[in-house]
Design a protein around this motif. Structure first.
Motif: not given
Lengths: 414, 248
Positions: B73, B108, B103, B99, B80, B76
């Motif tokens: 995370x 994922x 991301x 993105x 960003x 991620x």
């Protein structure tokens, strides 16, 4: 729809002169007021319509004809206890619904709700918070962030049902993103830009993109793939009630659950917006560029044109949302293998075959807009039927126990 | 504030646990100081610096977090931040691509991989030690120096920004027409498409071929040999194991 009154601030000269005023108006009156309100009444509409579909009355107790039901629901959700399971990861448990809601909201920032004004070259400026040159890419990118939110909420709950739901959701989101993106390509190709405002502007000029064989196929694909992207029935496996309690949001209550609810219906609204903007001409009336002509005139004419275009857009989004409710009330949920098979064996090949046919339509019809479109219709229609037959034929060739899947898939579209 | 404390708790029990809060606090302090200085001289640059500072923190979190999913995370969040930097550099196309790819797809898939292969809840702390980081740190610093040298010594095209200069050329020329940078900013998708199918068509197609080979190869590996298909009798234990481990 009272909130839409304020969105005209953008079309006004003062909105053009002071950009931050425009952004503030969109943020405060659009994203903090109008969109959640629209979503609340989309929920009410779904409950009323589901009632009709199932031969019930639906909510009718709060206010006249149940019109205050969303307000009552909101107060209920806000006052309910917010339970976090003891074993859960507290930060991630909160981050899941927040990321999901942010992604659902952020997507709407590039969707043109109406015509706006005209720039120096006579193109629309669009009634839109931000007209990004890469608008569609931004929309798809922000929508794909929702997978992170779904995964986190399922993972952080420390619950098997939630984890299973999250695994299903991630697999589904990753699979259906591909046909969704493939199906948006024809609209981009014909508009020559990633900006959604330009896509609408070109459709005012050339007619709606859905009026062509490849456009129609792409439109259907984008709607089906988007319904799967937002986990709605018949693709709601990540939250299948009969198997997984509530899937990835099993362990949520109170307003955290409310955020999931908000995000889901916000996504329904966005899918309606996306399909309308890409293929149904956004705020454009069918077969005429009528309200665009009013834009060059006085401020009153400009406001009138925007009222007409926003109204047209709202009708289109409403029809799309109704279609999604109808599908949800009618079709049973797919099995996991059917779900994956439908994306990879049917939608993806169809989307790929649709691309060269769209290019042919571009050459035959769009490059020279004044020429008769009869030949373009005949050629692309013939090729599109061939492509559909090919994909359906390959999928239902083998006969046997496993191929119940294939026949079901072809029944779905054809 | 509770969130910050929990983030700091992530680092507990590591061999660098005393160091990390100090480093983070120092970086935040430095960031505030530099930000205050820059806000006076150049607001946009100070926003850029603050965003970059957050990026550094997220990168540290990625490397140092104890829990694998937390680590993912942080990554991620770092992706960003990079997208935010692209926005500040006026290339929203690249921000959206960042993105979408990093991301929406890479992160994922990484999380999906964590769920399928490792201890699902990721509660098991990763083994660590200060000396384990040394080779990785050496590679990272070496890569940074190499890329930095490459970028800084590259010449700038006509009308585009030179990396060594601190100002960027205007978007519009004096005669009212768009500068090279203005054209790029207005429709970067179009320009990249023309470049990829014009000047760079051979490398572009080669990359496509390479990806196809990788795809076919992975399918071949995943299919296994004929007759070795996974049935519930043989592979059931392996399939169920993540959930069994979770319930313990």
């Amino acid at each position: 729809m009272s909130g839409f009154a304020v969105l005209w601030a953008q079309a006004m000269p003062v909105g053009q002169a002071v950009p931050w005023l425009r952004y503030a108006a969109w943020l405060l009156l659009g994203f903090a007021a109008a969109f959640p309100l629209v979503v609340a009444y989309v929920v009410l509409a779904e409950r009323k319509l589901a009632g009709r579909f199932q031969d019930r009355i639906g909510p009718n107790r709060v206010g006249p004809f149940g019109t205050l039901q969303p307000i009552a629901d909101l107060i209920k959700l806000l006052t309910k206890e917010d339970i976090v399971p003891e074993a859960a990861d507290p930060v991630m448990h909160l981050a899941g619904p927040v990321i999901l809601t942010v992604s659902a909201m952020a997507v709407l920032a590039v969707v043109p709700m109406g015509f706006g004004g005209l720039d120096e070259d006579g193109h629309l400026t669009g009634l839109v918070p931000v007209d990004l040159p890469a608008g569609l890419l931004y929309l798809i990118a922000m929508a794909s962030v929702s997978a992170v939110g779904v995964f986190l909420s399922g993972w952080a709950s420390r619950n098997k049902y939630a984890l299973l739901g999250a695994m299903r959701a991630v697999a589904q989101l990753v699979s259906y993103e591909i046909p969704q993106v493939l199906a948006t390509v024809p609209a981009l190709l014909w508009a020559g830009s990633l900006s959604l405002v330009t896509v609408v502007d070109r459709q005012v000029e050339l007619g709606w993109f859905v009026w062509s064989p490849p456009g129609f196929v792409a439109f259907v694909t984008v709607v089906v793939a988007s319904i799967a992207e937002v986990n709605r029935a018949p693709f709601d496996l990540p939250e299948a009630e009969s198997e997984l309690v509530a899937g990835f949001h099993t362990e949520y209550s109170g307003m955290r659950f409310g955020l999931f609810f908000l995000a889901e219906y916000m996504n329904v609204f966005t899918v309606g917006c996306l399909a309308s903007v890409l293929f149904l001409g956004g705020g454009a009336l069918p077969f005429t560029s009528f309200p665009k002509g009013l834009l060059g005139g006085s401020v009153a004419m400009m406001v009138l044109a925007n009222v007409i275009s926003v109204g047209t857009f709202a009708v289109k989004v409403g029809v799309m949302v109704f279609l999604m409710f109808w599908v949800r009330a009618t079709l049973p949920r797919l099995r996991v293998d059917q779900l994956m098979g439908f994306a990879w064996k049917f939608l993806v090949p169809l989307g790929l075959l649709n691309l060269p046919i769209s290019a042919l339509w571009f050459e035959l019809a769009i490059r020279e807009p004044d020429r008769s479109r009869v030949m373009a219709w005949v050629w692309t229609g013939f090729l599109e039927l061939m492509a559909l037959g090919m994909v359906a034929g390959v999928n239902s060739r083998k006969v046997g126990r496993r191929d119940v899947v294939g026949s079901l898939e072809t029944d779905w579209v054809a | 504030m509770g969130g910050v404390i929990r983030i700091l708790q992530d680092f507990e029990g590591t061999s660098v646990n005393r160091l990390v809060p100090g480093v983070m606090a120092g970086l935040v302090g430095l960031g505030v100081l530099v930000g205050a200085l820059c806000l006076v001289t150049s607001p946009v640059r100070s926003v850029f610096l603050v965003v970059s500072g957050v990026g550094v923190l997220m990168a540290l979190g990625t490397v140092l977090a104890r829990n694998l999913v937390h680590s993912a995370l942080y990554l991620v969040a770092f992706f960003f931040v990079v997208a935010c930097q692209f926005v500040l550099l006026e290339v929203d196309f690249l921000a959206a691509v960042q993105v979408l790819l990093y991301i929406g797809a890479v992160a994922v898939l990484m999380m999906f991989g964590i769920m399928l292969t490792r201890n699902v809840q990721g509660a098991e702390p990763r083994r660590r030690g200060f000396f384990r980081y040394l080779p990785a740190a050496a590679v990272a610093v070496g890569m940074m120096v190499m890329l930095g040298r490459g970028i800084l010594s590259g010449p700038a095209s006509e009308g585009l920004a030179d990396w060594r200069r601190q100002t960027r050329p205007a978007l519009v020329k004096e005669d009212g027409t768009l500068n090279e940078r203005g054209k790029l900013t207005n429709n970067l998708g179009l320009v990249i498409g023309q470049e990829m199918l014009g000047r760079w068509v051979v490398p572009f197609e080669m990359a496509g071929l390479l990806l196809t080979v990788a795809l076919v190869g992975s399918v071949t590996l995943a299919m296994g040999e004929r007759g070795e298909e996974a049935g519930p009798g043989r592979d059931g234990a392996a399939l169920r194991s993540p959930f069994e481990r979770m319930s313990r």
